[in-house]
Design a protein around this motif. Structure first.
Motif, mmCIF file in Angstrom:
data_model
loop_
_atom_site.group_PDB
_atom_site.id
_atom_site.type_symbol
_atom_site.label_atom_id
_atom_site.label_comp_id
_atom_site.label_asym_id
_atom_site.label_seq_id
_atom_site.Cartn_x
_atom_site.Cartn_y
_atom_site.Cartn_z
ATOM 1 N N HIS A 8 0.885 -1.165 0.000
ATOM 2 C CA HIS A 8 0.000 0.000 0.000
ATOM 3 C C HIS A 8 0.921 1.213 0.000
ATOM 4 O O HIS A 8 1.532 1.540 1.013
ATOM 5 N N ARG A 10 1.245 4.657 0.295
ATOM 6 C CA ARG A 10 0.438 5.767 0.781
ATOM 7 C C ARG A 10 0.899 7.110 0.245
ATOM 8 O O ARG A 10 0.097 7.995 -0.004
ATOM 9 N N TRP A 50 -8.899 5.279 1.192
ATOM 10 C CA TRP A 50 -7.733 4.553 0.711
ATOM 11 C C TRP A 50 -6.788 5.546 0.061
ATOM 12 O O TRP A 50 -6.822 5.746 -1.148
ATOM 13 N N ASN A 53 -1.744 4.144 -3.547
ATOM 14 C CA ASN A 53 -1.856 3.143 -4.610
ATOM 15 C C ASN A 53 -1.652 1.745 -4.055
ATOM 16 O O ASN A 53 -1.051 1.561 -3.004
ATOM 17 N N LEU A 54 -2.121 0.768 -4.803
ATOM 18 C CA LEU A 54 -1.989 -0.631 -4.434
ATOM 19 C C LEU A 54 -1.096 -1.331 -5.451
ATOM 20 O O LEU A 54 -1.263 -1.160 -6.660
ATOM 21 N N SER A 87 5.070 3.497 2.781
ATOM 22 C CA SER A 87 4.305 2.349 2.317
ATOM 23 C C SER A 87 4.272 1.259 3.370
ATOM 24 O O SER A 87 5.105 1.207 4.262
#
Length: 106
Positions: A8, A10, A50, A53-54, A87
């Motif tokens: 993740h 961030r 959220w 990005n993933l 992240s």
């Protein structure tokens, strides 16, 4: 069993070091059977929040994902990401098919 490296991302400071990381990461994945399943993309948030990005990278098994992460090739570029982003990264096993939600109760 298939395993995944999940990140993740961030916050990312997009600059020369992240660009270098992106240019080099693919070569680190190949020897371990790693491949991107999700890499950024348009996230549609339907519950809560959220930020970021993933990233999901698939590997043949947990052994291979650990070997990739600890490999000299990946360790050589890791600071390019960690020094320029915030992240969370986890390794997780996939499920055997067929799988039902109640299988976790056994």
């Amino acid at each position: 069993m298939t395993a995944y490296a999940v990140a993740h991302m961030r916050q990312v400071a997009m600059g020369p070091q992240i660009v270098e990381y992106l240019h080099k990461i693919d070569a680190t994945l190949e020897p371990f059977g790693g491949r991107f399943v999700v890499h950024g993309g348009n996230i549609e948030v339907i519950e809560n929040d959220w930020p970021g990005n993933l990233i999901i990278i698939e590997f043949p098994d947990r052994h291979q994902v650990r070997n990739w992460y600890n490999s000299p090739a990946y360790q050589a570029i890791l600071a390019l990401r960690t020094g320029n982003s915030q992240s969370d990264v986890v390794f997780v096993d996939g499920v055997e098919h067929p799988h039902k939600a109640t299988d976790v109760l056994d």
